[in-house]
Design an enzyme around this catalytic site. Structure first.
Site, PDB file in Angstrom:
ATOM      1  N   TYR A  55       0.828  -1.205   0.000  1.00  0.00           N
ATOM      2  CA  TYR A  55       0.000   0.000   0.000  1.00  0.00           C
ATOM      3  C   TYR A  55       0.861   1.253   0.000  1.00  0.00           C
ATOM      4  O   TYR A  55       2.079   1.201   0.213  1.00  0.00           O
ATOM      5  CB  TYR A  55      -0.923   0.015   1.221  1.00  0.00           C
ATOM      6  N   ASP A  57       1.924   4.524   1.784  1.00  0.00           N
ATOM      7  CA  ASP A  57       1.937   5.059   3.132  1.00  0.00           C
ATOM      8  C   ASP A  57       2.144   6.572   3.083  1.00  0.00           C
ATOM      9  O   ASP A  57       2.360   7.168   2.025  1.00  0.00           O
ATOM     10  CB  ASP A  57       3.044   4.388   3.953  1.00  0.00           C
ATOM     11  N   THR A  66       4.584  -7.927   5.558  1.00  0.00           N
ATOM     12  CA  THR A  66       4.605  -9.378   5.371  1.00  0.00           C
ATOM     13  C   THR A  66       3.302 -10.003   5.853  1.00  0.00           C
ATOM     14  O   THR A  66       2.597  -9.434   6.683  1.00  0.00           O
ATOM     15  CB  THR A  66       5.749 -10.037   6.165  1.00  0.00           C
TER      16      THR A  66
END
Length: 451
Positions: A55, A57, A66
């Site tokens: 994603y 950030d 992970t």
């Protein structure tokens, strides 16, 4: 806890360049990266078929988290898989740009600082017993986190009022408090965020933001594996308060600035010890802790490696130039400076410092050293490639990964998060998965069969 869930989140530095100059904004560059994801979710916040999350950030950084793992070796395998996934996305983005007539290079760095002095994180996550008093947990862990940088630091050249200096840790200079909930300002050694993504009555999630991003497999393995051991000792009441530091924020910075590792820091009880001596105390306690216990092969390996690294750090840190990031980098820079008769203030040193962390293997100094056989490894490329495609088979991530793969194959719209799976059809079928250790679920199997 006899079992534990581990997770790693790495924010990556991202730059696009053409002719040596920055060419695209971070948002546009991120758009090209995410355009090349092979998933039906067209978004900058997606879960992948290996159970991980990718994603955008804060600050325009791509971040890879992970999947849930039960041990340090699996954890660093899936962390490396994240590097390879982003590397492939960068290569695909460059091909897409070339097709549009733009000779733009995409650079991704697994580090913690940019040229403007901003920092971004490597966040570790550990599931811990909810019954442990958090204040006590923080108090006993702070000395450990302050001092483990001697084998987990990534190294960094920084300009100081006294000139350029090589530091052990990239994050240490950006830590301002002992304990806080902040992750982007007033960062702390212990973070209070508590989002377990599990049964909140049984577990809490220890969110660690004080560590560096590691290129070295061995450094990352030790960083997370040793932390797991220390948490087990804490949960069993095996740790005492005799290592509490008088000023841990000052200590973390002083330790980082001394690559000789001789600097002493003061304990609350007045005595002074070096970082290696404090880590040795934790290691001795761990040896005693496991003396009358049945020890699994991985725990025994972590204990042995931890002790071996500390022994060499006590004598000659330069002996760790195959294993520990800061020692590898320091040796690389020193060799170049000696050859070219230059100092740390030379612009080429800043570039080498940065390129050490480039995850594009053809452009990275770390991977150049690895190709030359100058670095020790514990992972195989075969295992990393498998982790790019498949989730861990012993955690909730298996349910998530299997669901995503099946939904993509059947061209179904879906939504997922760490603790739920949902089919976006007229029935809005949803399965809540609160147990991170549960890797098989009849409800999920029925949902998969119905797709």
């Amino acid at each position: 806890m006899n079992q534990r869930i581990y997770g790693l989140e790495n924010e990556y530095g991202l730059i696009s360049s053409m002719g040596g100059k920055i060419s695209l904004s971070e948002d546009r560059t991120l758009g090209y990266l995410f355009d090349n994801l092979s998933t039906r979710q067209r978004s900058t916040n997606v879960f992948l078929k290996n159970g991980a999350r990718l994603y955008q950030d804060t600050g325009g950084h791509p971040e890879y988290a992970t999947p849930e793992c039960t041990n340090a070796l699996d954890l660093i395998t899936y962390d490396k898989a994240g590097e390879r996934i982003l590397e492939e996305l960068g290569e695909a983005a460059e091909r897409q740009l070339a097709a549009e007539g733009l000779a733009i290079r995409i650079h991704l760095f697994k580090n913690n600082t940019d040229s403007a002095g901003n920092t971004y994180g490597c966040h570790e996550n550990y599931l811990v017993d909810r019954d442990i008093n958090f204040q006590k947990l923080a108090e006993l862990l702070i000395p450990f986190f302050v001092t483990r940088q001697v084998y987990a630091g990534a190294g960094k050249v920084l300009k100081t009022p006294c000139g350029y200096h090589f530091f052990i840790s990239q994050r240490a200079q950006h830590i301002y408090q002992k304990i806080s909930g902040a992750t982007t300002c007033f960062r702390s050694i212990i973070n209070t965020r508590d989002e377990p993504h599990a049964d909140a009555e049984r577990y809490r999630r220890l969110h660690v933001i004080v560590g560096d991003s590691n290129m070295s497999e061995l450094a990352s393995y030790l960083k997370t594996g040793v932390t797991g051991i220390v948490l087990s000792m804490l949960e069993d009441g095996f740790l005492t308060s005799k290592l509490i530091l008088r000023d841990p924020v000052r200590a973390i910075r002083e330790i980082s600035s001394d690559t000789s590792l001789k600097r002493k820091v003061k304990l609350d009880r007045g005595l002074e010890f070096s970082a290696v001596e404090i880590q040795r105390e934790y290691h001795n306690l761990a040896v005693d802790y496991f003396k009358n216990k049945e020890v699994d092969e991985m725990t025994a390996d972590i204990l042995q490696r931890w002790g071996s690294v500390l022994k060499r750090l006590e004598g000659e840190p330069d002996l760790l130039i195959r294993e520990v990031d800061w020692a590898i980098k320091k040796n690389l820079l020193n060799s170049f400076m000696k050859k070219c008769k230059i100092g740390l203030d030379d612009q080429r040193i800043a570039m080498m410092d940065l390129q050490y962390h480039n995850i594009r293997q053809a452009r990275s100094f770390y991977y150049l050293l690895q190709r030359k056989g100058l670095l020790d490894r514990i992972l195989s490329e075969k295992d990393i490639a498998k982790a790019m495609e498949s989730p861990p088979q012993d955690t909730r991530a298996k349910l998530r990964g299997d669901f995503i793969r099946r939904a993509n194959e059947k061209c179904k719209s879906y939504s997922v998060d760490w603790s739920y799976l949902k089919v976006n059809d007229r029935y809005q079928r949803t399965v809540i998965c609160k147990d991170p250790f549960r890797h098989s679920d009849l409800r999920v199997q029925e949902m998969l069969s119905s797709l």
